[in-house]
Design an enzyme around this catalytic site. Structure first.
Site, PDB file in Angstrom:
ATOM      1  N   ALA A  73       0.834  -1.207   0.000  1.00 20.27           N
ATOM      2  CA  ALA A  73       0.000   0.000   0.000  1.00 20.27           C
ATOM      3  C   ALA A  73       0.870   1.258   0.000  1.00 20.27           C
ATOM      4  O   ALA A  73       1.539   1.570   0.991  1.00 20.27           O
ATOM      5  CB  ALA A  73      -0.921  -0.014   1.222  1.00 20.27           C
ATOM      6  N   ASN A  91       1.315   9.188   3.015  1.00 22.97           N
ATOM      7  CA  ASN A  91       0.793   7.850   2.715  1.00 22.97           C
ATOM      8  C   ASN A  91       1.885   6.781   2.741  1.00 22.97           C
ATOM      9  O   ASN A  91       1.689   5.695   3.295  1.00 22.97           O
ATOM     10  CB  ASN A  91       0.137   7.863   1.324  1.00 22.97           C
ATOM     11  CG  ASN A  91      -0.656   6.583   1.059  1.00 22.97           C
ATOM     12  OD1 ASN A  91      -1.394   6.109   1.914  1.00 22.97           O
ATOM     13  ND2 ASN A  91      -0.456   5.997  -0.116  1.00 22.97           N
ATOM     14  N   SER A 116      11.983  -0.388  -4.087  1.00 22.42           N
ATOM     15  CA  SER A 116      12.172  -0.063  -5.499  1.00 22.42           C
ATOM     16  C   SER A 116      13.640   0.182  -5.804  1.00 22.42           C
ATOM     17  O   SER A 116      14.367   0.738  -4.973  1.00 22.42           O
ATOM     18  CB  SER A 116      11.363   1.195  -5.849  1.00 22.42           C
ATOM     19  OG  SER A 116      11.737   1.691  -7.123  1.00 22.42           O
ATOM     20  N   TYR A 140       9.297   9.957  -4.238  1.00 19.83           N
ATOM     21  CA  TYR A 140       8.831   8.553  -4.200  1.00 19.83           C
ATOM     22  C   TYR A 140       9.963   7.648  -3.731  1.00 19.83           C
ATOM     23  O   TYR A 140       9.799   6.867  -2.789  1.00 19.83           O
ATOM     24  CB  TYR A 140       8.346   8.126  -5.595  1.00 19.83           C
ATOM     25  CG  TYR A 140       8.283   6.636  -5.769  1.00 19.83           C
ATOM     26  CD1 TYR A 140       9.309   5.941  -6.430  1.00 19.83           C
ATOM     27  CD2 TYR A 140       7.224   5.903  -5.252  1.00 19.83           C
ATOM     28  CE1 TYR A 140       9.278   4.577  -6.561  1.00 19.83           C
ATOM     29  CE2 TYR A 140       7.180   4.524  -5.381  1.00 19.83           C
ATOM     30  CZ  TYR A 140       8.216   3.868  -6.037  1.00 19.83           C
ATOM     31  OH  TYR A 140       8.183   2.498  -6.161  1.00 19.83           O
ATOM     32  N   LYS A 144      10.595   5.306  -0.174  1.00 18.97           N
ATOM     33  CA  LYS A 144      10.913   3.873  -0.149  1.00 18.97           C
ATOM     34  C   LYS A 144      12.152   3.628   0.730  1.00 18.97           C
ATOM     35  O   LYS A 144      12.175   2.724   1.565  1.00 18.97           O
ATOM     36  CB  LYS A 144      11.154   3.357  -1.575  1.00 18.97           C
ATOM     37  CG  LYS A 144       9.892   3.279  -2.420  1.00 18.97           C
ATOM     38  CD  LYS A 144       8.887   2.320  -1.810  1.00 18.97           C
ATOM     39  CE  LYS A 144       7.626   2.188  -2.638  1.00 18.97           C
ATOM     40  NZ  LYS A 144       6.647   1.257  -2.046  1.00 18.97           N
ATOM     41  N   ASN A 168      12.012  -3.038 -13.185  1.00 19.40           N
ATOM     42  CA  ASN A 168      10.808  -2.563 -13.885  1.00 19.40           C
ATOM     43  C   ASN A 168       9.765  -3.661 -14.074  1.00 19.40           C
ATOM     44  O   ASN A 168       9.885  -4.459 -15.002  1.00 19.40           O
ATOM     45  CB  ASN A 168      11.208  -1.945 -15.223  1.00 19.40           C
ATOM     46  CG  ASN A 168      11.958  -0.642 -15.011  1.00 19.40           C
ATOM     47  OD1 ASN A 168      12.988  -0.606 -14.328  1.00 19.40           O
ATOM     48  ND2 ASN A 168      11.437   0.437 -15.560  1.00 19.40           N
ATOM     49  N   GLY A 282      15.372  13.241 -15.176  1.00 19.82           N
ATOM     50  CA  GLY A 282      15.505  12.237 -14.111  1.00 19.82           C
ATOM     51  C   GLY A 282      15.687  10.822 -14.613  1.00 19.82           C
ATOM     52  O   GLY A 282      15.839   9.889 -13.814  1.00 19.82           O
ATOM     53  N   ASP A 283      15.686  10.623 -15.934  1.00 20.03           N
ATOM     54  CA  ASP A 283      15.864   9.262 -16.443  1.00 20.03           C
ATOM     55  C   ASP A 283      17.328   8.835 -16.371  1.00 20.03           C
ATOM     56  O   ASP A 283      18.170   9.431 -17.051  1.00 20.03           O
ATOM     57  CB  ASP A 283      15.407   9.180 -17.909  1.00 20.03           C
ATOM     58  CG  ASP A 283      13.969   8.736 -18.032  1.00 20.03           C
ATOM     59  OD1 ASP A 283      13.464   8.112 -17.087  1.00 20.03           O
ATOM     60  OD2 ASP A 283      13.338   9.030 -19.050  1.00 20.03           O
TER      61      ASP A 283
HETATM   62  C1  WQD Z   1      11.418   3.160 -18.812  1.00 23.57           C
HETATM   63  C2  WQD Z   1      12.130   3.757 -20.024  1.00 23.57           C
HETATM   64  C3  WQD Z   1      11.832   6.123 -20.281  1.00 23.57           C
HETATM   65  C4  WQD Z   1       7.562   6.050 -21.229  1.00 23.57           C
HETATM   66  C5  WQD Z   1       9.832   3.972 -13.063  1.00 23.57           C
HETATM   67  C6  WQD Z   1      10.064   4.313 -11.631  1.00 23.57           C
HETATM   68  C7  WQD Z   1      10.441   3.090 -10.860  1.00 23.57           C
HETATM   69  C8  WQD Z   1       9.418   2.025 -11.059  1.00 23.57           C
HETATM   70  C9  WQD Z   1       9.188   1.762 -12.530  1.00 23.57           C
HETATM   71  C10 WQD Z   1       7.931   1.960  -9.160  1.00 23.57           C
HETATM   72  C11 WQD Z   1      12.785   5.100 -19.714  1.00 23.57           C
HETATM   73  C12 WQD Z   1      11.222   5.357 -21.466  1.00 23.57           C
HETATM   74  C13 WQD Z   1       8.850   5.640 -20.902  1.00 23.57           C
HETATM   75  C14 WQD Z   1       7.321   6.654 -22.485  1.00 23.57           C
HETATM   76  C15 WQD Z   1       9.643   6.396 -23.040  1.00 23.57           C
HETATM   77  N1  WQD Z   1       8.211   2.396 -10.429  1.00 23.57           N
HETATM   78  N2  WQD Z   1       9.859   5.806 -21.804  1.00 23.57           N
HETATM   79  N3  WQD Z   1       8.383   6.802 -23.363  1.00 23.57           N
HETATM   80  O1  WQD Z   1      11.367   5.387 -15.269  1.00 23.57           O
HETATM   81  O2  WQD Z   1      12.628   3.169 -15.480  1.00 23.57           O
HETATM   82  O3  WQD Z   1      11.021   3.485 -13.627  1.00 23.57           O
HETATM   83  O4  WQD Z   1       8.822   2.996 -13.131  1.00 23.57           O
HETATM   84  O5  WQD Z   1       8.618   1.242  -8.484  1.00 23.57           O
HETATM   85  O6  WQD Z   1      10.518   3.448  -9.501  1.00 23.57           O
HETATM   86  O7  WQD Z   1      11.144   5.221 -11.558  1.00 23.57           O
HETATM   87  O8  WQD Z   1      10.180   3.238 -15.939  1.00 23.57           O
HETATM   88  O9  WQD Z   1       8.653   2.621 -17.742  1.00 23.57           O
HETATM   89  O10 WQD Z   1       8.678   5.049 -16.943  1.00 23.57           O
HETATM   90  O11 WQD Z   1      10.580   4.186 -18.274  1.00 23.57           O
HETATM   91  O12 WQD Z   1      10.578   6.550 -23.855  1.00 23.57           O
HETATM   92  O13 WQD Z   1       6.174   7.072 -22.854  1.00 23.57           O
HETATM   93  O14 WQD Z   1      11.171   4.022 -21.054  1.00 23.57           O
HETATM   94  O15 WQD Z   1      12.479   7.302 -20.730  1.00 23.57           O
HETATM   95  O16 WQD Z   1      13.993   5.178 -20.432  1.00 23.57           O
HETATM   96  P1  WQD Z   1      11.391   3.902 -15.127  1.00 23.57           P
HETATM   97  P2  WQD Z   1       9.424   3.801 -17.228  1.00 23.57           P
END
Ligand code: WQD
Length: 325
Positions: A73, A91, A116, A140, A144, A168, A282-283
């Site tokens: 949760a 939360n 995470s 976020y 965690k 992921n 942030g990526d």
């Molecule tokens: C993956 C890649 C994007 C969407 C996040 C959280 C992490 C976890 C999983 C909870 C990146 C690219 C994405 C789009 C794109 N969440 N992308 N176009 O950012 O690795 O992780 O989600 O636990 O904590 O940080 O996952 O799937 O958003 O992105 O090009 O429309 O896909 O730039 O390189 P991420 P994501």
């Protein structure tokens, strides 16, 4: 030996509830249904309520003789955590503290936590081990890590825990009964599925000028059913006397956005409509797991490959365009 699963009506929670039931565990789910869906809860008792409601949680512990907890949760949208930080601190941390206080008062001392890989921020190296320094880059991720640190301090109160650092999570149940709702996910795979199945949806690759072989970011995509089984293994580890720890849950394989699009096109037998846009703030360039510890200590490893992840996601979204209803 009943397991309380908080947030068990959510995407990963619902898959874990099924994995626990498949392992012949009795399960009780506590979920506010604010972001979960009651129809995703299969083979388990669902109680609608909040983990911060200490009277309710204490009553559940006594009535169902709870011995173990799997805690999902929480809010999990990285972007939202930056625009609404207090919502996330309340939360994800303050409510978890109330939950932990109640569990200890009810002599419930085994706790598996949904953490995470984002606690690493942009890791110095990949594959990333648990020794990598933690440098959260979002509220976020900070929430965690804060809960992980609280759990580390509770060993003196007799609580033992495993914090599972997910990479992921993706895909849907092999029997196509539960999966993600692309309307509520900002993640890559649900959005690639929507690009294939919803002609009005505009899918954008966030940058292809990174220092990687094909210029797109690399991640570790893990099937949600593999992830669910890791929670069963973590409970078994604690029940056999395992000590508090954190461990990575990933496949150990890095996949670029371009490679993922190519796999999706093979599965769907057509091109993924997309444009190339600007980088997303942030990526991290490259993040994938070293999952040696989970294999050695939990006896867990991923079994689904990328094709299996994409096939299950495509099957799910093709037949459930509006998620679980
Ligand atoms: C993956 C890649 C994007 C969407 C996040 C959280 C992490 C976890 C999983 C909870 C990146 C690219 C994405 C789009 C794109 N969440 N992308 N176009 O950012 O690795 O992780 O989600 O636990 O904590 O940080 O996952 O799937 O958003 O992105 O090009 O429309 O896909 O730039 O390189 P991420 P994501």
């Amino acid at each position: 030996m009943t397991v309380l699963v908080t947030g068990g009506a959510g995407y990963i929670g619902a898959h874990t509830v099924r994995a626990l039931s498949d392992a012949s565990r009795d399960v009780v789910v506590l979920d506010t249904l604010e972001r979960g869906n009651r129809n995703a809860v299969i083979d388990a008792k669902l109680i609608v309520g909040d983990i911060a409601d200490q009277k309710l949680v204490a009553k559940i512990c006594r009535k169902y003789k709870i011995t173990d907890v799997v805690h999902f949760a929480a809010y999990k949208a990285v972007g939202e955590s930056m625009t609404h930080p207090m919502k996330y601190w309340q939360n994800n941390v303050a409510s978890t503290i109330k939950l932990l206080e109640t569990l200890i008062s009810q002599n419930v001392y085994r706790f598996v936590f949904s953490s995470s890989a984002s606690v690493y921020g942009t890791p110095k190296s990949s594959p990333t081990t648990e020794n990598e320094s933690t440098k959260p880059e979002s509220v976020y991720a900070e929430t965690k890590l804060a809960v992980e640190n609280i759990l580390n301090s509770l060993t003196t109160a007799g609580m033992t825990s495993v914090s599972l650092r997910y990479f992921n999570a993706a895909g849907a149940s092999s029997d196509n009964k539960i999966g993600e709702d692309w309307a509520t996910s900002q993640n890559l795979i649900p959005r690639v599925m929507r690009a294939l199945l919803d002609e009005k949806f505009k899918f954008e690759v966030f940058g292809n000028d990174y220092e990687t072989p094909d210029g797109t970011c690399i991640r570790d995509y893990i099937h949600v059913e593999d992830l669910a089984i890791a929670h069963v293994k973590a409970l078994e580890y604690l029940e056999s006397g395992g000590k508090t720890m954190a461990c990575n849950i990933g496949t150990g394989d890095g996949t670029s956005v371009t490679e993922l699009l190519e796999m999706a096109e093979q599965v769907a037998k057509r091109k993924v409509p997309h444009t190339i846009g600007a980088r997303r703030d942030g990526d991290p360039v490259c993040v994938f797991a070293d999952a040696t510890l989970a294999r050695k200590v939990l006896g867990w490893r991923a079994t689904h490959d990328l094709r299996s992840i994409i096939e299950s996601a495509y099957n799910w979204h093709s037949t459930n365009p509006n998620g679980v209803r």
